[in-house]
Design an enzyme around this catalytic site. Structure first.
Site, PDB file in Angstrom:
ATOM      1  CB  ALA A   1      -1.159  -0.526   2.702  1.00  0.00           C
TER       2      ALA A   1
ATOM      3  CB  SER B   1       3.573  -4.517  -3.615  1.00  0.00           C
ATOM      4  OG  SER B   1       2.889  -4.879  -2.442  1.00  0.00           O
ATOM      5  CG  ASN B   2       1.666  -1.041   0.062  1.00  0.00           C
ATOM      6  OD1 ASN B   2       1.829  -1.602   1.130  1.00  0.00           O
ATOM      7  ND2 ASN B   2       0.521  -1.109  -0.618  1.00  0.00           N
ATOM      8  NE  ARG B   3       8.914   1.141   3.679  1.00  0.00           N
ATOM      9  CZ  ARG B   3       8.860   2.192   4.497  1.00  0.00           C
ATOM     10  NH1 ARG B   3       8.509   3.373   4.028  1.00  0.00           N
ATOM     11  NH2 ARG B   3       9.146   2.074   5.767  1.00  0.00           N
ATOM     12  CB  SER B   4       1.430  -2.648   4.203  1.00  0.00           C
ATOM     13  OG  SER B   4       0.699  -3.335   5.188  1.00  0.00           O
TER      14      SER B   4
END
Ligand code: PMT
Length: 217
Positions: free
Chosen positions: A90, A21-24
């Site tokens: 994102a 995943s990512n930091r959004s």
């Protein structure tokens, strides 16, 4: 107007307990949804996994993966025919090629993951979903902000790209403030200074409404 907004990260499963995943955080998209709802518009918000509460008066759709976001946005674009679409999500660009049925065990010292491309939600809006309205993408970049954003504007056939410099920790992903550069199809570039995501959302929305009205006139 009817405004479709995507926000948040996506999660791409590796096995039953792990994901990429990512930091959004979803904050930017939720702020846009609240600003649009407060201005009297009908808002459809599609979000990846976030820890934010449903804004009042907004139609909220929760998804997990890029594939699910692609399918949900396609269905909503066809069923609701929004006039404006704003893609602040994102979305993961890659996902594990194979999702293991069982938890991956630590048998070896190293493990190589093979990734494949996910579907491009924003890039499908016009070409596959037949969206004819005012299309806004976001761009998260760590270098060459304006040049990369203008490349996305062309490739994804957008009217506007909202470019974020995500190399700065005090703005962008997960922070309460943001600072962006708007890259319009006309070639016009406008810098919006650092401020809360709430006020920035109002500024961005205002410009989208003005530009979309004049592009239809
Ligand atoms: O959620 P926050 O914590 O508030 O932080 C989000 C943000 C402030 C950084 C945000 O506004 C932002 O920049 N979001 C987009 C981040 C991003 O994924 O950019 P990108 O350059 O990877 O993608 C470009 C565009 O294509 C985006 O509109 C994205 O939604 C879209 N995309 C990308 C890949 C994909 N498979 N499908 C897509 O639709």
């Amino acid at each position: 107007l009817k405004i479709l907004i995507t926000t948040g990260p996506t999660r791409e499963a590796l096995d039953p307990v792990r994901y990429l995943s990512n930091r959004s955080s979803g904050k930017m998209g939720f702020a846009l949804a609240k600003a649009a709802q407060a201005a009297g518009h009908q808002v459809i918000l599609v979000t990846g996994p976030v820890c934010l509460t449903q804004p009042e008066g907004v139609s909220l759709h929760r998804v997990v993966s890029a594939q699910e976001m692609w399918e949900k946005v396609q269905a909503l674009t066809l069923a609701e025919s929004p006039e404006i679409a704003i893609h602040a999500a994102a979305v993961a660009d890659y996902r594990p090629k194979a999702v293991q049925d069982q938890k991956i065990k630590k048998h070896s010292e190293s493990l190589t993951l093979e990734l494949e491309r996910t579907p491009d939600v924003l890039g499908s809006m016009r070409s596959i979903f037949g969206f004819k309205g005012y299309l806004v993408g976001f761009a998260a970049e760590t270098e060459n902000l304006i040049a990369y954003a203008q490349g996305k504007l062309e490739r994804k056939d957008c009217n506007l790209i909202v470019a974020n410099d995500v190399s700065r920790s005090e703005i962008g992903f997960d922070s309460d403030e943001n600072e962006v550069v708007l890259c319009f199809r006309s070639g016009k570039v406008e810098h919006l200074p650092k401020q809360t995501k709430e006020t920035l959302a109002q500024e961005i929305l205002h410009r989208i409404l003005v530009e979309s009205a004049s592009s239809q006139a």
